[in-house]
Motif scaffolding. Structure first.
Motif, PDB file in Angstrom:
ATOM      1  N   VAL A   1       0.849  -1.179   0.000  1.00  0.00           N
ATOM      2  CA  VAL A   1       0.000   0.000   0.000  1.00  0.00           C
ATOM      3  C   VAL A   1       0.893   1.240   0.000  1.00  0.00           C
ATOM      4  CG1 VAL A   1      -0.244   0.027   2.540  1.00  0.00           C
ATOM      5  CG2 VAL A   1      -1.937   1.198   1.100  1.00  0.00           C
ATOM      6  N   MET A   2       0.668   2.114  -0.971  1.00  0.00           N
ATOM      7  CA  MET A   2       1.444   3.357  -1.021  1.00  0.00           C
ATOM      8  C   MET A   2       0.970   4.338   0.046  1.00  0.00           C
ATOM      9  SD  MET A   2       2.036   1.769  -3.929  1.00  0.00           S
ATOM     10  CE  MET A   2       0.538   1.877  -4.914  1.00  0.00           C
ATOM     11  N   GLY A   3      -0.278   4.188   0.460  1.00  0.00           N
ATOM     12  CA  GLY A   3      -0.840   5.095   1.450  1.00  0.00           C
ATOM     13  C   GLY A   3      -0.395   4.758   2.858  1.00  0.00           C
ATOM     14  N   GLY A   4      -0.437   5.776   3.708  1.00  0.00           N
ATOM     15  CA  GLY A   4      -0.053   5.565   5.097  1.00  0.00           C
ATOM     16  C   GLY A   4      -0.132   6.852   5.893  1.00  0.00           C
ATOM     17  N   VAL A   5       0.504   6.829   7.045  1.00  0.00           N
ATOM     18  CA  VAL A   5       0.458   7.955   7.967  1.00  0.00           C
ATOM     19  C   VAL A   5       1.137   9.174   7.333  1.00  0.00           C
ATOM     20  CG1 VAL A   5       1.052   8.770  10.283  1.00  0.00           C
ATOM     21  CG2 VAL A   5       0.551   6.334   9.901  1.00  0.00           C
ATOM     22  N   GLU A   6       0.459  10.294   7.370  1.00  0.00           N
ATOM     23  CA  GLU A   6       1.055  11.531   6.869  1.00  0.00           C
ATOM     24  C   GLU A   6       2.106  12.006   7.859  1.00  0.00           C
ATOM     25  OE1 GLU A   6      -0.471  15.668   4.859  1.00  0.00           O
ATOM     26  OE2 GLU A   6      -1.494  15.003   6.677  1.00  0.00           O
ATOM     27  N   VAL A   7       3.336  12.163   7.379  1.00  0.00           N
ATOM     28  CA  VAL A   7       4.455  12.510   8.249  1.00  0.00           C
ATOM     29  C   VAL A   7       5.225  13.688   7.680  1.00  0.00           C
ATOM     30  CG1 VAL A   7       4.744  10.176   9.197  1.00  0.00           C
ATOM     31  CG2 VAL A   7       5.953  10.822   7.089  1.00  0.00           C
ATOM     32  N   ASP A   8       5.972  14.339   8.545  1.00  0.00           N
ATOM     33  CA  ASP A   8       6.926  15.348   8.105  1.00  0.00           C
ATOM     34  C   ASP A   8       8.070  14.644   7.393  1.00  0.00           C
ATOM     35  OD1 ASP A   8       8.263  18.147   8.370  1.00  0.00           O
ATOM     36  OD2 ASP A   8       9.749  16.755   9.198  1.00  0.00           O
ATOM     37  N   ALA A   9       8.447  15.121   6.224  1.00  0.00           N
ATOM     38  CA  ALA A   9       9.418  14.425   5.394  1.00  0.00           C
ATOM     39  C   ALA A   9      10.772  14.270   6.076  1.00  0.00           C
ATOM     40  CB  ALA A   9       9.596  15.156   4.060  1.00  0.00           C
ATOM     41  N   ASP A  10      11.206  15.263   6.800  1.00  0.00           N
ATOM     42  CA  ASP A  10      12.537  15.221   7.398  1.00  0.00           C
ATOM     43  C   ASP A  10      12.580  14.432   8.696  1.00  0.00           C
ATOM     44  OD1 ASP A  10      14.558  17.394   5.978  1.00  0.00           O
ATOM     45  OD2 ASP A  10      12.455  17.881   5.681  1.00  0.00           O
ATOM     46  N   SER A  11      11.544  14.551   9.532  1.00  0.00           N
ATOM     47  CA  SER A  11      11.578  13.923  10.852  1.00  0.00           C
ATOM     48  C   SER A  11      10.749  12.654  10.952  1.00  0.00           C
ATOM     49  CB  SER A  11      11.084  14.915  11.900  1.00  0.00           C
ATOM     50  OG  SER A  11       9.690  15.160  11.737  1.00  0.00           O
ATOM     51  N   GLN A  12       9.799  12.444  10.026  1.00  0.00           N
ATOM     52  CA  GLN A  12       8.858  11.329  10.065  1.00  0.00           C
ATOM     53  C   GLN A  12       7.852  11.423  11.206  1.00  0.00           C
ATOM     54  OE1 GLN A  12       9.742  10.566   6.810  1.00  0.00           O
ATOM     55  NE2 GLN A  12       8.943   8.598   7.438  1.00  0.00           N
TER      56      GLN A  12
END
Length: 607
Positions: free
Chosen positions: A386-397
């Motif tokens: 699944v490409m979808g998932g938790v929306e995270v900050d790109a640098d810190s996750q």
């Protein structure tokens, strides 16, 4: 520190707890530990049994060992184009830039990669990658990666809670912020509850494949991390994009869906229909025509000398190959058992196949009585990722919930609408490390002011977990699981329509009602029915998110194909669908969100 709290709940304290022990979880735990955080890993099964071992082909990294022209810019472009430009550009950039260093790090820790004649790490071709860039260990790369990371984690002394399932994320609600405070879990063997107090939680739980009937995923992939994040207040993105790997076994029925690595095609395998035709030349999209061979002779020459670098069409991105296979089967040109043929026997010597693809050789020989050095394989699309998932900050996750991080398949954004093969393993390494370091830094900044869990939340966690025991004569969890998998397979599969998706949502609502009256017999020790009842809460929530997002996105893009909207739509290509938990706590709602703008210095790669 550990002790028993009121009610006999086993309790432990750490700085960082990582939920999941696959590649992302292990790399995150190692990074957090090395940054000075007291770290623990919780895994649903045994350490070393993570689904990462199924990633056989290799780790995508622009090291330039086979093609000096390769670099992070080309890898970044390939990733964005493979994801149909719906990727989080910053994540794709970081991934491409940092992947080579992460591979060399694995080598320093003992990973034994295959070698070129010059002694460098060998790199193989894979679908969607312009150059050969997958560092590999035969077709057992994921296994080697897990072995190396597991050995490293044990060596540095990270605590591991094996066969322990997390049912709830615990939050400090005293300030109204809902910061992370730990996890509520139970031991699968005894059914006893355990609480791990920790101000930082990293989700690395993998995917959602067990919501589908035909899948390459193992039993652990029930969408736990996705659902836990939703219930804690985080958001999911791109949930409509489910990747159906083009090549899963279709025979015998007992192994239907088991993964057939893309390495078979990367090392020369071709796809044929029941008429013996190599059909992929009929399905080359305009987007890739300049880089893809359009005659069999040109494709064969590519494998021999690769000087023109026009790839065979079998190495198009996975979504394109899966749709082509599906079209051939629907047109009546499928194999005897409902798939198509993958042939490497006519292309490579038996010695080459056994050396380069040892796992595939043994898998088909032992499970299907097929000798892939002498005859073709029967394969077909299988739910894989699944490409979808938790929306995270790109640098810190970090997610929208303070102290909650996500890495690997459970996080969203990196792969856009379609993941390129090999990018999963480098994704685990790059963002697992970033999540671990970020979590450790967050905890270090807290000082003594650590968040706390209320007794009321602990009691709620207990009552929620044991609820199925209080229902007499209710629904069997296995019946609900069977019906869910069948409906998702039939109505939310590789080709979708508005009517079928609407029907799927109605069916899921009915299943949710049935799930409220689930009952399990016996006691909490050794009770797989109880385990499934708890998993189903997550599977139903995530399945609803997938179906609702798929119904809303009126276009075909990457892993999401709408028969009633057959092409990509530029308007939809500029936004994500964000999934959050509705106020009732039992359903999901959608909101469109514009993609973050890409800076001009990166746009130039697509001119």
């Amino acid at each position: 520190m550990s002790y028993y709290a009121e009610g006999g709940i086993e309790r432990h304290q750490y700085d960082v707890v990582v939920v999941g022990a696959g590649g992302a979880g292990l790399r995150a735990a190692i990074a957090a530990h090395e940054a000075g955080a007291n770290t623990a890993i919780v895994c649903k099964s045994l350490l070393g049994k993570a689904h990462t071992v199924m990633a056989e082909g290799g780790i995508a990294a622009a090291m330039g060992n086979r093609w000096p022209e390769d670099n992070w810019e080309v890898h970044f472009r390939d990733t964005m184009r493979g994801g149909k430009m719906l990727n989080n550009w910053r994540m794709a950039q970081l991934h491409a830039q940092e992947a080579p260093e992460r591979v060399l790090e694995l080598e320093d820790w003992g990973a034994l990669f295959d070698r070129t004649d010059d002694g460098l790490i060998s790199q193989r071709d894979f679908g969607g990658h312009r150059y050969a860039r997958l560092a590999h260990v035969g077709d057992r790369t994921g296994l080697e990666m897990i072995r190396t990371l597991q050995q490293r984690a044990v060596q540095i002394g990270i605590d591991v809670f094996m066969e322990c399932t997390v049912t709830d994320l615990l939050q400090d609600r005293s300030s109204g912020e809902g910061r992370m405070a730990g996890v509520f879990a139970y031991w699968r063997e005894t059914g006893r509850f355990v609480v791990i107090d920790a101000p930082a939680v990293i989700l690395a739980t993998g995917g959602i494949g067990k919501s589908f009937k035909v899948t390459s995923n193992s039993w652990e992939y029930t969408g736990d991390g996705h659902a836990l994040a939703l219930r804690a207040g985080a958001k999911l993105i791109n949930m409509e994009f489910v990747q159906f790997h083009p090549t899963g076994m279709v025979w015998p029925p007992s192994v239907k869906g088991l993964l057939v690595t893309e390495s078979v095609r990367g090392d020369g395998g071709i796809l044929k229909n029941s008429e013996g035709k190599r059909f992929m030349f009929d399905y080359i999209p305009d987007f890739f025509k300049a880089e893809t061979a359009d005659t069999e002779e040109e494709a064969d020459r590519w494998y021999d000398d690769k000087k023109n670098n026009r790839r065979p069409p079998e190495l198009l991105p996975r979504d394109e190959v899966a749709r082509a296979i599906n079209s051939e089967i629907k047109a009546g040109r499928g194999s005897e058992h409902g798939g198509i043929y993958l042939d490497i026997a006519s292309r490579r010597t038996p010695e080459f196949i056994r050396k380069r693809l040892p796992s595939m050789y043994h898998q088909f020989k032992e499970l299907a009585d097929v000798d892939i050095t002498a005859e073709p394989m029967e394969i077909g699309p299988t739910c894989h990722y699944v490409m979808g998932g938790v929306e995270v900050d790109a640098d810190s996750q970090e997610s929208a919930v303070t102290g909650l991080y996500a890495a690997g398949e459970v996080s969203g954004g990196m792969h856009g609408s379609n993941r390129l093969g090999g990018n999963s393993l480098s994704d685990l390494l790059v963002f697992g490390r970033r999540a671990g370091e970020s979590a450790a830094a967050y905890v270090a900044g807290l000082g003594e002011a650590r968040p706390a869990v209320s007794d009321e939340d602990l009691r709620a966690g207990q009552w929620s977990a044991v609820a199925p025991f209080s229902v007499d004569g209710g629904e069997n969890p296995y019946s609900i699981q069977h019906d869910l998998q069948q409906k998702m397979n039939d109505l939310v599969g590789i080709i979708r329509t508005e009517a079928e998706l609407a029907q799927a949502l109605e069916e899921i609502e009915q299943l949710k009602v049935r799930a409220k009256s689930m009952s399990v017999d016996g006691h909490r020790q050794y009770n797989p029915g109880w385990h499934l009842a708890l998993d189903l809460r997550n599977m139903l929530l995530v399945s609803e998110a997938i179906a609702k997002a798929a119904l809303a996105r009126q276009e075909s893009r990457g892993g999401h194909t709408r028969d009633d909207f057959p092409g990509p739509n530029p308007e939809w290509g500029a936004k994500n669908l964000v999934v959050s938990l509705a106020d009732d706590g039992e359903s999901v709602m959608l909101n469109p969100q514009p993609l973050p703008p890409m800076p001009d210095d990166l746009k130039k790669f697509f001119d």
